[in-house]
Write a protein that holds these residues in place. Structure first.
Motif, mmCIF file in Angstrom:
data_model
loop_
_atom_site.group_PDB
_atom_site.id
_atom_site.type_symbol
_atom_site.label_atom_id
_atom_site.label_comp_id
_atom_site.label_asym_id
_atom_site.label_seq_id
_atom_site.Cartn_x
_atom_site.Cartn_y
_atom_site.Cartn_z
ATOM 1 N N ALA A 135 0.830 -1.209 0.000
ATOM 2 C CA ALA A 135 0.000 0.000 0.000
ATOM 3 C C ALA A 135 0.863 1.257 0.000
ATOM 4 N N SER A 136 2.007 1.205 0.695
ATOM 5 C CA SER A 136 2.890 2.377 0.764
ATOM 6 C C SER A 136 3.483 2.718 -0.595
ATOM 7 N N GLU A 137 3.518 1.751 -1.509
ATOM 8 C CA GLU A 137 4.104 1.975 -2.828
ATOM 9 C C GLU A 137 3.109 2.541 -3.844
ATOM 10 N N VAL A 138 1.834 2.684 -3.450
ATOM 11 C CA VAL A 138 0.836 3.201 -4.382
ATOM 12 C C VAL A 138 1.127 4.674 -4.673
ATOM 13 N N LYS A 139 1.169 5.040 -5.942
ATOM 14 C CA LYS A 139 1.492 6.404 -6.351
ATOM 15 C C LYS A 139 0.229 7.162 -6.731
ATOM 16 N N GLY A 140 0.254 8.481 -6.535
ATOM 17 C CA GLY A 140 -0.828 9.341 -6.981
ATOM 18 C C GLY A 140 -2.028 9.387 -6.069
ATOM 19 N N ILE A 141 -1.871 9.078 -4.777
ATOM 20 C CA ILE A 141 -3.013 9.070 -3.863
ATOM 21 C C ILE A 141 -3.371 10.493 -3.447
ATOM 22 N N THR A 142 -4.631 10.697 -3.103
ATOM 23 C CA THR A 142 -5.104 11.982 -2.561
ATOM 24 C C THR A 142 -5.778 11.810 -1.209
ATOM 25 N N ASP A 143 -6.048 10.584 -0.802
ATOM 26 C CA ASP A 143 -6.696 10.311 0.482
ATOM 27 C C ASP A 143 -5.642 10.335 1.590
ATOM 28 N N SER A 144 -5.346 11.530 2.084
ATOM 29 C CA SER A 144 -4.290 11.680 3.096
ATOM 30 C C SER A 144 -4.655 11.008 4.408
ATOM 31 N N LEU A 145 -5.945 11.009 4.767
ATOM 32 C CA LEU A 145 -6.347 10.433 6.051
ATOM 33 C C LEU A 145 -6.091 8.927 6.081
ATOM 34 N N THR A 146 -6.483 8.221 5.020
ATOM 35 C CA THR A 146 -6.230 6.779 4.983
ATOM 36 C C THR A 146 -4.730 6.499 4.964
ATOM 37 N N PHE A 147 -3.958 7.341 4.273
ATOM 38 C CA PHE A 147 -2.509 7.151 4.261
ATOM 39 C C PHE A 147 -1.920 7.326 5.657
ATOM 40 N N ALA A 148 -2.423 8.309 6.414
ATOM 41 C CA ALA A 148 -1.953 8.485 7.793
ATOM 42 C C ALA A 148 -2.327 7.273 8.648
ATOM 43 N N HIS A 149 -3.564 6.759 8.470
ATOM 44 C CA HIS A 149 -3.957 5.536 9.199
ATOM 45 C C HIS A 149 -3.022 4.376 8.852
ATOM 46 N N LEU A 150 -2.625 4.293 7.577
ATOM 47 C CA LEU A 150 -1.718 3.236 7.137
ATOM 48 C C LEU A 150 -0.371 3.348 7.854
ATOM 49 N N LEU A 151 0.159 4.566 7.962
ATOM 50 C CA LEU A 151 1.441 4.763 8.652
ATOM 51 C C LEU A 151 1.344 4.348 10.110
ATOM 52 N N VAL A 152 0.253 4.699 10.775
ATOM 53 C CA VAL A 152 0.079 4.316 12.182
ATOM 54 C C VAL A 152 -0.007 2.797 12.316
ATOM 55 N N ALA A 153 -0.725 2.153 11.391
ATOM 56 C CA ALA A 153 -0.825 0.689 11.439
ATOM 57 C C ALA A 153 0.548 0.037 11.261
#
Length: 587
Positions: A135-153
Motif C-alpha cells: 500500500a505504501s508503494e501506491v502512487k498518486g493518492i489523494t486520500d491523506s487520512l487513509t494514508f496516515a492511518h496506514l502509517l500508524v498501522a
C-alpha cells in the motif's frame, strides 16, 4: 420475403420488453449508486446509519463488478468505523478482486489498508506488514487520512518487533498529516508515541523538540491533554527533578484512574523510591497481554524500593516468562521476516521486468536495424536526389544528441548541488544538536553558575530548540522565536556581546581566565569573544560599526603580547581557545 403479420407483432413486443428491461436496470443502477453516495457521506458522522443503508441494498441491485467492489469497500469502512473487527474476507473480497487491478490509487490504497486490518485481526501480522508495504508503494493518492492511518498501522507492527526508531520516524510522518487535516487527537497521539520512543532511545535533544511541539498543540487544543499526559509523565520521570516528578504525580495525575495513567503513576512513584504508593496504584489493574511487561517491571522496582527483594525476584521471573512468550510468538508469526520477504519479491519482480525489458529492447533493436537497412538501401538507389536531405537529417540527429548530452550534464550538476545543500543542512542540524547537548550538560552538571549566566544559557537552548523543531516538522512557525532573537542580536549589539562573553565564561573558563589575567577589561573580552567565534577583523568591524574597533584590536594585541608580524588576531584567539579547551578537558 415478407414476414407474416403475427411474426412482426411478436418482434415488436420483444423490442418493447427489452426497452423496459434496460430502463429498469438503469433505474436500479441509479438508485443503488445514490444509496451508496448517501452512505459514503455518513461514514464519518453516522457509521451506524451508513451500515444500515448499505445492508438494505440487495445483491441483485449491484449488477456489475465495479458496483459490487464499491459496496464491498464502503461496508468494510463502515464496520471499521463501528469498531467491528472481522477476521474473514467475505465482505472485502469483491473490492480486492476489482480495485487491485482496476481501481484508482485511492481505491487501491483503501482496499489494501483494510485487507491489512483483517490480517491483523486474524493474527497474521507478517501478511499485514507485507500488505501495508504494498500500500505504501501506491502512487498518486489523494486520500491523506487513509494514508496516515496506514502509517500508524505500520508503526504498531514496528513496535511489536522492538523497532522503536522506525516506529518513531513513521509516527513523525503521520502526525503532520493528521494536523493538516485538523485531526488533533490522532496528531498528538502520534507525536507522543515518538516522544516516548525517543526517551527510551535516550535521544534527549530530539525528545525535547518533540515535547515543545506537543505542548504547543495541547495549549491550542485542550481536549488533547489526556493523550499527552502519559507520555509527559514518562519524560518527566526520566529527565525531570524529584520536585517536578512529585508535583506532576500529586497535582495532575491523582484524579485520572485509567489503567494507562495508573501504570504511569506507579512508575513515577517507583523512580522516587516510594514503593508503597506505587503498589497502591497497581492494585486491581486488569492486565492485558500488551500491559504485562510494563506491569511486572514497575512492580519489581516498587518492591525493591521497600526492600522486599523476594517479591521483586518473583516479578522479575514473571517479566522474563512473559517476555519469552512474547518473543516466541513474534518469531512464530514470521513478522520479523515480512520486510525481507517483501524485498525479495520486489527483487524477483524487478528481475522479471529486466528480462522483459531485454527482450523488448532486442525486438525494437531488430526492427530499428531492419528499418535502417531498408532506409540505406532506398538512399543508395536514389542517392543523388536524397543526399542533401540525408545530410540534414544526420546533422539534426547529431544536434539532438548534443542537446541531450548537455541536458544530462546540467541534470547531474543540479543533483550535485542538491546533494551539497542537503549535506550542509545535515551538518547545520548536527551542529545545533551538539551545541544543545553541550549547553544542556553544562546546566545540569555545573550548579555553581550564576542565575544570570544560567538564564543566558537557557535562552540560547530555547532558541536552538525552536530551530531544531522547525527542522523536524518543516514548520516555519517554530522558528519565529529564533528569528526574533537574531533580529534582537542585530539591534542590541552590547547585549549580544555580553551574553556571548557569559556563555564563554561558562563553557570555556580557562580561555576567559587567560584574557583576564592579561589585563583585558569586559569590553575588550567581548571583542575577543567575537574573534573566538570565528569572525575576522573585517567581520567584527562591520558588526560593531565603530571606527575605534581598530584601536581596541591594537590594545588587545598589546596586552596579549602579540607581535604585529606574528599572527592575525582572529587566528591567534582561535588557537588560544582550542588550546585552553584541551587543557580544560584534561583537568
Amino acid at each position: 420475403m415478407k414476414y407474416p403479420i403475427h411474426i412482426a407483432l411478436l418482434i415488436f413486443v420483444l423490442l418493447i420488453f427489452l426497452s423496459i428491461s434496460v430502463g429498469c436496470n438503469r433505474g436500479e443502477k441509479n438508485e443503488a449508486s445514490q444509496q451508496m453516495n448517501i452512505a459514503e457521506n455518513l461514514l464519518d458522522t453516522a457509521p451506524d446509519s451508513a451500515l444500515i443503508i448499505l445492508d438494505a441494498i440487495k445483491e441483485d441491485e449491484l449488477y456489475n463488478r465495479e458496483m459490487k467492489a464499491r459496496h464491498s469497500l464502503l461496508k468494510s469502512m463502515a464496520l471499521d468505523k463501528r469498531y467491528i473487527d472481522t477476521t474473514t474476507f467475505d465482505v472485502l473480497q469483491p473490492a480486492i478482486n476489482y480495485y487491485l487491478e482496476n481501481g484508482s490509487p485511492d481505491e487501491r490504497l483503501r482496499t489494501l489498508y483494510y485487507q491489512g486490518r483483517i490480517f491483523r485481526n486474524r493474527g497474521e501480522d507478517d501478511k499485514a506488514m507485507e500488505t501495508y508495504m504494498y500500500a505504501s508503494e501506491v502512487k498518486g493518492i489523494t486520500d491523506s487520512l487513509t494514508f496516515a492511518h496506514l502509517l500508524v498501522a505500520k508503526s504498531v507492527l514496528y513496535d511489536r518487533q522492538y523497532k522503536l526508531k522506525e516506529e518513531a520516524e513513521i509516527r513523525l510522518i503521520a502526525a503532520p498529516i493528521y494536523e493538516s487535516l485538523h485531526k488533533m487527537r490522532p496528531a498528538v497521539r502520534s507525536y507522543t508515541n515518538a516522544l516516548v520512543n525517543n526517551v527510551i532511545l535516550e535521544e534527549k535533544s530530539r525528545a525535547d523538540s518533540i515535547l515543545k511541539v506537543c505542548q504547543r498543540l495541547v495549549k491550542e487544543y485542550p481536549e488533547t491533554e489526556e493523550d499527552f499526559l502519559p507520555s509527559y509523565i514518562t519524560y518527566i520521570m526520566t529527565y525531570g527533578s524529584d520536585s517536578e516528578k512529585r508535583e506532576l504525580l500529586d497535582n495532575y495525575c491523582a484524579t485520572d484512574s485509567s489503567k494507562t495513567m495508573r501504570l504511569s503513576r506507579a512508575y513515577g512513584y517507583s523512580t522516587l523510591g516510594e514503593g508503597e504508593k506505587a503498589l497502591e496504584c497497581l492494585k486491581g489493574i486488569e492486565l492485558e497481554p500488551t500491559d504485562s511487561l510494563r506491569y511486572f517491571s514497575v512492580m519489581k522496582s516498587a518492591y525493591e524500593s521497600i526492600g522486599d527483594f523476594r517479591k521483586a525476584l518473583d516479578c522479575q521471573v514473571n517479566f522474563t516468562r512473559h517476555l519469552a512468550r512474547y518473543d516466541t510468538n513474534l518469531f512464530e508469526s514470521d513478522l520479523l521476516f515480512a520486510e525481507k520477504k517483501y524485498a525479495l519479491e520486489i527483487s524477483n519482480l524487478m528481475e522479471k521486468q529486466k528480462r522483459y525489458s531485454i527482450i523488448w529492447v532486442s525486438v525494437i533493436t531488430f526492427l530499428f536495424l531492419s528499418l535502417v537497412s531498408a532506409t540505406l538501401y532506398y538512399l543508395f538507389r536514389d542517392m543523388k536526389s536524397k543526399k542533401a536531405m540525408g545530410d540534414m537529417e544526420i546533422k539534426t540527429v547529431q544536434k539532438e544528441k548534443e542537446n541531450s548530452e548537455l541536458q544530462r550534464i546540467a541534470a547531474e550538476n543540479a543533483l550535485e548541488r542538491q546533494a551539497l545543500e542537503l549535506e550542509n543542512l545535515r551538518l547545520e542540524k548536527s551542529q545545533l544538536e551538539d551545541e544543545m547537548e553541550h549547553l544542556g550538560t553544562l546546566l545540569e552538571q555545573d550548579r555553581k553558575l550564576s542565575s544570570e549566566m544560567q538564564e543566558t544559557i537557557r535562552k540560547r537552548l530555547d532558541m536552538l530548540n525552536s530551530r531544531l523543531a522547525m527542522e523536524i516538522t518543516n514548520n516555519e512557525s517554530y522558528a519565529i522565536p529564533y528569528k526574533k532573537w537574531i533580529e534582537s542580536v542585530k539591534r542590541d549589539k552590547k547585549e549580544f556581546m555580553d551574553s556571548t562573553r557569559m556563555t564563554f565564561t561558562a563553557s570555556h573558563p580557562h580561555f576567559i581566565r587567560h584574557l583576564t589575567e592579561h589585563g583585558l577589561d569586559e569590553d575588550e573580552i567581548n571583542y575577543a569573544c567575537l574573534y573566538a567565534l570565528g569572525l575576522r577583523g573585517k567581520d567584527v568591524g562591520n558588526y560593531i560599526e565603530l571606527k575605534r574597533h581598530y584601536n581596541v584590536s591594537t590594545t588587545i594585541r598589546r596586552k596579549l603580547g602579540i607581535d604585529d608580524n606574528q599572527s592575525t588576531l582572529h587566528v591567534y584567539l582561535r588557537k588560544l581557545l582550542h588550546s585552553k579547551l584541551k587543557k580544560q578537558r584534561r583537568d
